[in-house]
Scaffold this motif. Structure first.
Motif, short mmCIF file in Angstrom:
data_model
loop_
_atom_site.label_atom_id
_atom_site.label_comp_id
_atom_site.label_asym_id
_atom_site.label_seq_id
_atom_site.Cartn_x
_atom_site.Cartn_y
_atom_site.Cartn_z
N UNK A 172 0.79 -1.23 0.00
CA UNK A 172 0.00 0.00 0.00
C UNK A 172 0.81 1.27 0.00
N UNK A 173 2.06 1.21 -0.45
CA UNK A 173 2.91 2.39 -0.53
C UNK A 173 2.90 2.99 -1.93
N UNK A 174 3.44 4.20 -2.05
CA UNK A 174 3.72 4.80 -3.35
C UNK A 174 5.24 4.84 -3.53
N UNK A 175 5.69 5.04 -4.78
CA UNK A 175 7.12 4.96 -5.08
C UNK A 175 7.54 6.08 -6.02
N UNK A 176 8.71 6.67 -5.72
CA UNK A 176 9.43 7.47 -6.70
C UNK A 176 10.62 6.62 -7.14
N UNK A 177 10.66 6.29 -8.41
CA UNK A 177 11.67 5.38 -8.95
C UNK A 177 12.71 6.16 -9.74
N UNK A 178 13.98 5.96 -9.37
CA UNK A 178 15.09 6.53 -10.13
C UNK A 178 15.89 5.36 -10.71
N UNK A 179 15.72 5.05 -12.03
CA UNK A 179 16.48 3.95 -12.62
C UNK A 179 17.89 4.36 -12.98
N UNK A 180 18.74 3.37 -13.26
CA UNK A 180 20.11 3.64 -13.69
C UNK A 180 20.09 4.42 -15.00
N UNK A 181 21.08 5.28 -15.20
CA UNK A 181 21.14 6.12 -16.39
C UNK A 181 21.15 5.32 -17.68
N UNK A 182 21.77 4.13 -17.65
CA UNK A 182 21.89 3.34 -18.88
C UNK A 182 20.64 2.53 -19.18
N UNK A 183 19.75 2.40 -18.19
CA UNK A 183 18.58 1.53 -18.40
C UNK A 183 17.27 2.21 -18.01
N UNK A 184 16.99 3.39 -18.57
CA UNK A 184 15.72 4.06 -18.23
C UNK A 184 14.53 3.50 -19.00
N UNK A 185 14.76 2.91 -20.18
CA UNK A 185 13.64 2.49 -21.03
C UNK A 185 12.83 1.39 -20.37
N UNK A 186 13.51 0.49 -19.66
CA UNK A 186 12.81 -0.59 -18.96
C UNK A 186 11.92 -0.03 -17.86
N UNK A 187 12.40 0.97 -17.12
CA UNK A 187 11.60 1.58 -16.05
C UNK A 187 10.39 2.30 -16.62
N UNK A 188 10.58 2.98 -17.75
CA UNK A 188 9.47 3.72 -18.36
C UNK A 188 8.42 2.77 -18.96
N UNK A 189 8.87 1.63 -19.51
CA UNK A 189 7.90 0.64 -19.96
C UNK A 189 7.14 0.05 -18.77
N UNK A 190 7.83 -0.16 -17.65
CA UNK A 190 7.17 -0.65 -16.44
C UNK A 190 6.08 0.32 -15.99
#
Length: 476
Positions: A172-190
């Motif tokens: 039941x939490x919320x998240x601010x996600x900071x992905x690695x600079x080289x792999x942002x596309x995977x986080x944005x697809x998520x």
């Protein structure tokens, strides 16, 4: 993924432009594959404000509603799995075989989280066990923390994000996600998948860009109640120092070792050790980096290991037959070249490999290296393994423990007595009997001791980290 994409930040359930962008390049080809936002302080502030309101929305959801969102996300990942696989091959040079394995695990991780959302419970406390507790009844409940900051690495950019988001949303939490600079596309697809799955706006916010800007702001902000980080020891120590009284889970480095004391099928042991050493070019926290082999078995083991290593296919991560491709960047390849030079100057022998082509480091087997070499005492995060003979099991356990790290270790043995002896004396978070330390399934507790970090992941165990225990007493 065939054309260059201009990506956006994901804040408060909306996709928004940034003021500045950077070019994301393929580690293998060097081609520009996307233009990625560089979030500034204002945009991170917006993400934190959004997460604060998102945490209230998440808290109002029932266990079933949270479970259903996670189940839908898991199902959408299945439908879009090949898209995710291609992203992995492009942004972090993960060969297709390894990429498909990661996506399969990601799907499973979100399924575990969906199931765990329904199992968050407390316990009753026998208050009358104390003299002054007579006539009282008590129980505990678990409540969400609120806003969680998740900072993730490049090597498993879908599944290690799932290990942050899955339990956070289940609780039941919320998240601010900071992905690695080289792999942002995977986080944005998520983020796109969770939007499609019906996650409330603000529950997930993805900010891409410089860790020096985003990381410090997230770690120091009073609205953030927990920081969960996977990455280097140096950055983890910095987070620990800046986080104050926040909860912190740190999954840090390792130089994982395996002891080969005996086995009924040595060919299978060799195959497994080669897999553990070179999968994703060794860029795995629990990659096999050190192998200690009983001296009677040593010569045969080394010969078989080298012959098996020679069969690995090096090349384009988008090719179906590739086993091993480029490291994440040229700087990492530069570092490993220096380590090769240090090893040979110190009298170690490179039996196989030791070669570099641009960002590709060929799979390398080294013998005769002292425990003081960088290749033995630091985290390689590269396709390198050292193989060392030993006489007694005491000696082997001592060599494994002679490390600033302690994530996981493995031991192959046909003796149950040696297995139990080793599991009690190995100074690590997980001991794999008759397997390599690289073994992990996503619901088991996972984490280390010493400089390997603090706290445990694995969905159930992460949920415990991401909730607050509250005691309730009734005077009857």
């Amino acid at each position: 993924m065939k054309k260059q994409l201009k990506k956006k930040l994901y804040i408060d359930g909306r996709w928004q432009e940034a003021k500045d962008y950077y070019e994301l390049k393929s580690p293998f080809s060097g081609d520009v594959i996307a233009s990625v936002p560089l979030a500034d302080e204002r945009e991170v502030e917006d993400a934190l404000e959004s997460a604060q309101s998102g945490s209230e929305k998440m808290k109002q959801l029932t266990s079933l509603e949270r479970s259903d969102i996670l189940e839908r996300a898991s199902r959408i990942f299945e439908e879009r799995s090949e898209e995710a696989v291609e992203i992995l091959a492009m942004e972090c040079a993960k060969p297709l075989k390894a990429a498909r394995a990661e996506i399969a695990r990601t799907i499973e991780t979100y399924k575990f989280a969906s199931e765990e959302a329904k199992r968050i419970n407390g316990e009753t406390i026998p208050m009358d066990a104390a003299k002054s507790g007579k006539g009282r009844f008590a129980f505990t409940i678990r409540e969400p923390l609120g806003v969680i900051a998740a900072i993730t690495p490049f090597n498993f950019p879908f599944n290690l994000v799932a290990h942050k988001l899955g339990p956070a949303f289940a609780a039941g939490n919320s998240v601010v996600l900071k992905p690695a600079n080289q792999t942002p596309l995977s986080a944005l697809l998520t983020a796109e998948i969770f939007e499609q799955a019906g996650l409330p706006g603000g529950a997930l916010n993805v900010v891409t860009g410089r860790g020096s800007v985003i990381g410090d702001q997230l770690v120091k902000d009073s609205r953030v109640k927990m920081v969960t980080f996977t990455g280097s020891v140096e950055v983890g120590l910095g987070i620990k120092e800046k986080a104050g009284l926040k909860k912190v889970t740190l999954e840090l480095g390792s130089n994982s070792a395996v002891i080969v004391d005996g086995a009924e099928d040595m060919n299978a042991v060799v195959d497994r050790c080669v897999e553990g050493a070179y999968s994703f070019a060794g860029q795995v926290c629990i990659s096999v980096q050190r192998i200690y082999v009983q001296e009677i078995l040593y010569d045969s083991f080394v010969h078989q290991f080298v012959e098996r290593t020679k069969q690995l296919v090096i090349g384009d991560p988008l090719s179906e037959g590739t086993d091993l491709s480029a490291m994440i960047n040229q700087g990492e390849a530069d570092r490993i070249e220096e380590w090769f030079k240090e090893a040979t100057e110190a009298g170690a022998h490179i039996l196989y490999g030791g070669k570099r082509e641009d960002a590709i480091i060929h799979p390398t087997v080294i013998t005769g290296g002292s425990s003081a070499l960088s290749l033995n005492c630091k985290e390689a995060f590269a396709p390198i393994v050292t193989i060392t003979p030993y006489g007694s099991l005491d000696e082997a356990i001592g060599l494994v423990n002679d490390s600033e790290y302690g994530l996981q270790a493995g031991i192959y043995t046909t003796s149950v007595h040696k297995a139990f002896d080793a599991l009690h004396r190995l100074q690590v978070g997980g001991v794999m009997i008759n397997d390599i330390p690289t073994f992990r399934v996503d619901h088991m507790p996972y984490g280390g001791v010493k400089n390997s970090g603090t706290g445990r992941e694995g969905i159930k165990y992460s949920v415990e980290e991401m909730t607050e225990l509250k005691l309730v007493t009734f005077k009857l």
